[in-house]
Design a protein around this motif. Structure first.
Motif, PDB file in Angstrom:
ATOM      1  N   UNK A 151       0.825  -1.206   0.000  1.00 33.02           N
ATOM      2  CA  UNK A 151       0.000   0.000   0.000  1.00 33.02           C
ATOM      3  C   UNK A 151       0.861   1.260   0.000  1.00 33.02           C
ATOM      4  N   UNK A 152       1.867   1.289   0.858  1.00 35.92           N
ATOM      5  CA  UNK A 152       2.642   2.508   1.047  1.00 35.92           C
ATOM      6  C   UNK A 152       3.627   2.797  -0.078  1.00 35.92           C
ATOM      7  N   UNK A 153       4.206   1.762  -0.708  1.00 29.21           N
ATOM      8  CA  UNK A 153       5.170   2.011  -1.798  1.00 29.21           C
ATOM      9  C   UNK A 153       4.535   2.773  -2.962  1.00 29.21           C
ATOM     10  N   UNK A 154       3.347   2.359  -3.449  1.00 28.79           N
ATOM     11  CA  UNK A 154       2.714   3.145  -4.520  1.00 28.79           C
ATOM     12  C   UNK A 154       2.342   4.560  -4.063  1.00 28.79           C
ATOM     13  N   UNK A 155       1.827   4.691  -2.831  1.00 31.11           N
ATOM     14  CA  UNK A 155       1.451   6.015  -2.325  1.00 31.11           C
ATOM     15  C   UNK A 155       2.666   6.943  -2.324  1.00 31.11           C
ATOM     16  N   UNK A 156       3.835   6.400  -1.952  1.00 33.39           N
ATOM     17  CA  UNK A 156       5.066   7.191  -1.951  1.00 33.39           C
ATOM     18  C   UNK A 156       5.482   7.656  -3.332  1.00 33.39           C
ATOM     19  N   UNK A 157       4.920   7.022  -4.375  1.00 33.92           N
ATOM     20  CA  UNK A 157       5.163   7.440  -5.766  1.00 33.92           C
ATOM     21  C   UNK A 157       3.967   8.199  -6.332  1.00 33.92           C
ATOM     22  N   UNK A 158       3.057   8.602  -5.432  1.00 31.54           N
ATOM     23  CA  UNK A 158       1.815   9.296  -5.809  1.00 31.54           C
ATOM     24  C   UNK A 158       0.970   8.457  -6.758  1.00 31.54           C
ATOM     25  N   UNK A 159       0.992   7.132  -6.535  1.00 30.63           N
ATOM     26  CA  UNK A 159       0.204   6.210  -7.353  1.00 30.63           C
ATOM     27  C   UNK A 159      -0.838   5.503  -6.497  1.00 30.63           C
ATOM     28  N   UNK A 160      -1.912   5.051  -7.136  1.00 33.11           N
ATOM     29  CA  UNK A 160      -2.960   4.323  -6.438  1.00 33.11           C
ATOM     30  C   UNK A 160      -2.568   2.851  -6.344  1.00 33.11           C
ATOM     31  N   UNK A 161      -2.545   2.273  -5.129  1.00 33.97           N
ATOM     32  CA  UNK A 161      -2.221   0.851  -4.994  1.00 33.97           C
ATOM     33  C   UNK A 161      -3.233  -0.030  -5.720  1.00 33.97           C
ATOM     34  N   UNK A 162      -2.795  -1.206  -6.132  1.00 41.23           N
ATOM     35  CA  UNK A 162      -3.672  -2.135  -6.842  1.00 41.23           C
ATOM     36  C   UNK A 162      -4.521  -2.939  -5.860  1.00 41.23           C
ATOM     37  N   UNK A 176      -4.737  10.401  -5.307  1.00 47.67           N
ATOM     38  CA  UNK A 176      -5.621  11.119  -6.236  1.00 47.67           C
ATOM     39  C   UNK A 176      -5.860  12.545  -5.760  1.00 47.67           C
ATOM     40  N   UNK A 177      -6.060  12.709  -4.445  1.00 48.07           N
ATOM     41  CA  UNK A 177      -6.253  14.040  -3.881  1.00 48.07           C
ATOM     42  C   UNK A 177      -5.012  14.903  -4.017  1.00 48.07           C
ATOM     43  N   UNK A 178      -3.834  14.289  -3.862  1.00 54.13           N
ATOM     44  CA  UNK A 178      -2.579  15.028  -4.012  1.00 54.13           C
ATOM     45  C   UNK A 178      -2.420  15.529  -5.448  1.00 54.13           C
ATOM     46  N   UNK A 179      -2.783  14.704  -6.415  1.00 58.60           N
ATOM     47  CA  UNK A 179      -2.686  15.120  -7.825  1.00 58.60           C
ATOM     48  C   UNK A 179      -3.599  16.306  -8.111  1.00 58.60           C
ATOM     49  N   UNK A 180      -4.796  16.304  -7.510  1.00 58.16           N
ATOM     50  CA  UNK A 180      -5.727  17.418  -7.711  1.00 58.16           C
ATOM     51  C   UNK A 180      -5.132  18.740  -7.233  1.00 58.16           C
ATOM     52  N   UNK A 181      -4.299  18.671  -6.187  1.00 56.37           N
ATOM     53  CA  UNK A 181      -3.666  19.884  -5.644  1.00 56.37           C
ATOM     54  C   UNK A 181      -2.298  20.160  -6.265  1.00 56.37           C
ATOM     55  N   UNK A 182      -1.881  19.291  -7.175  1.00 52.14           N
ATOM     56  CA  UNK A 182      -0.560  19.453  -7.780  1.00 52.14           C
ATOM     57  C   UNK A 182       0.564  19.173  -6.809  1.00 52.14           C
ATOM     58  N   UNK A 185       3.534  13.270  -3.118  1.00 50.20           N
ATOM     59  CA  UNK A 185       3.587  12.649  -1.797  1.00 50.20           C
ATOM     60  C   UNK A 185       4.973  12.076  -1.555  1.00 50.20           C
ATOM     61  N   UNK A 186       5.464  12.257  -0.331  1.00 48.21           N
ATOM     62  CA  UNK A 186       6.713  11.630   0.084  1.00 48.21           C
ATOM     63  C   UNK A 186       6.432  10.690   1.240  1.00 48.21           C
ATOM     64  N   UNK A 187       6.986   9.494   1.205  1.00 47.82           N
ATOM     65  CA  UNK A 187       6.788   8.519   2.277  1.00 47.82           C
ATOM     66  C   UNK A 187       8.137   7.991   2.727  1.00 47.82           C
ATOM     67  N   UNK A 188       8.405   8.093   4.026  1.00 44.68           N
ATOM     68  CA  UNK A 188       9.619   7.532   4.626  1.00 44.68           C
ATOM     69  C   UNK A 188       9.190   6.509   5.669  1.00 44.68           C
TER      70      UNK A 188
END
Length: 198
Positions: A151-162, A176-182, A185-188
């Protein structure tokens, strides 16, 4: 109506709008019963706590799942009220350190992140929310973190998990919300901490 209409967000807003009034009325009724002195004891306390939690959850869902708006601002007192309302039924302690009102669109990302954190912290922990300029930083810390990298790896790439299931919908809405705001996302992720920036 535009073909780009977000019907899911409209439905979310409508459901939350229709539920908040009756839940609030139940809370008001409990307060009136308490004033008469007829209702005391653990049963009434449990009902009262449940109503407070339901009210806070609906307000959280209204922002997280409803239609985002840059024009609408949400005050700090309202945000703190939601977080405190959720605290009684949660093992996670959330410290909101963002001062003043914030745009509903940014708050939506923050609330979706909190919901993602909650999934990853089944044994509790602490969450700290800060903001410097336009940059948000949300830090989750737990001795027993259970962060699913699928779940978190795709989110860290601003992608929707499968293959998301309903309980994981926040992991799809966050990028998706992050893309709307331009925003990106960064995940550590470490063994005991999870940091999200946007």
């Amino acid at each position: 109506m535009s073909h780009n209409t977000d019907f899911a967000a409209l439905v979310g807003s409508r459901i939350c709008h229709d539920l908040i009034s009756p839940v609030g009325a139940i809370g008001n009724g409990l307060e009136l019963i308490a004033l008469t002195g007829d209702a005391k004891g653990p049963e009434m306390e449990m009902i009262s706590d449940s109503v407070s939690n339901a009210n806070a959850r609906i307000r959280l869902f209204r922002v997280a799942f409803g239609q985002p708006s840059d024009a609408q601002m949400v005050g700090e007192a309202e945000i703190q009220s939601i977080i405190q309302g959720l605290a009684a039924s949660s093992r996670v302690s959330t410290y909101w350190e963002v001062e003043g009102a914030v745009s509903r669109s940014e708050l939506r990302l923050a609330f979706l992140t909190l919901m993602c954190f909650d999934t990853s912290m089944p044994f509790g922990g602490t969450v700290t929310v800060t903001k410097e300029g336009d940059k948000w930083l949300l830090l989750a810390e737990s001795e027993k973190l259970r962060a699913d990298t699928a779940l978190w790896d795709p989110v860290g790439k601003s992608e929707v998990p499968a293959d998301l299931v309903p309980a994981q919908v926040q992991f799809g809405l966050l990028p998706e919300g992050a893309k709307l705001l331009g925003r990106s996302l960064g995940v550590q992720l470490t063994d005991m901490s999870l940091e999200v920036t946007f």
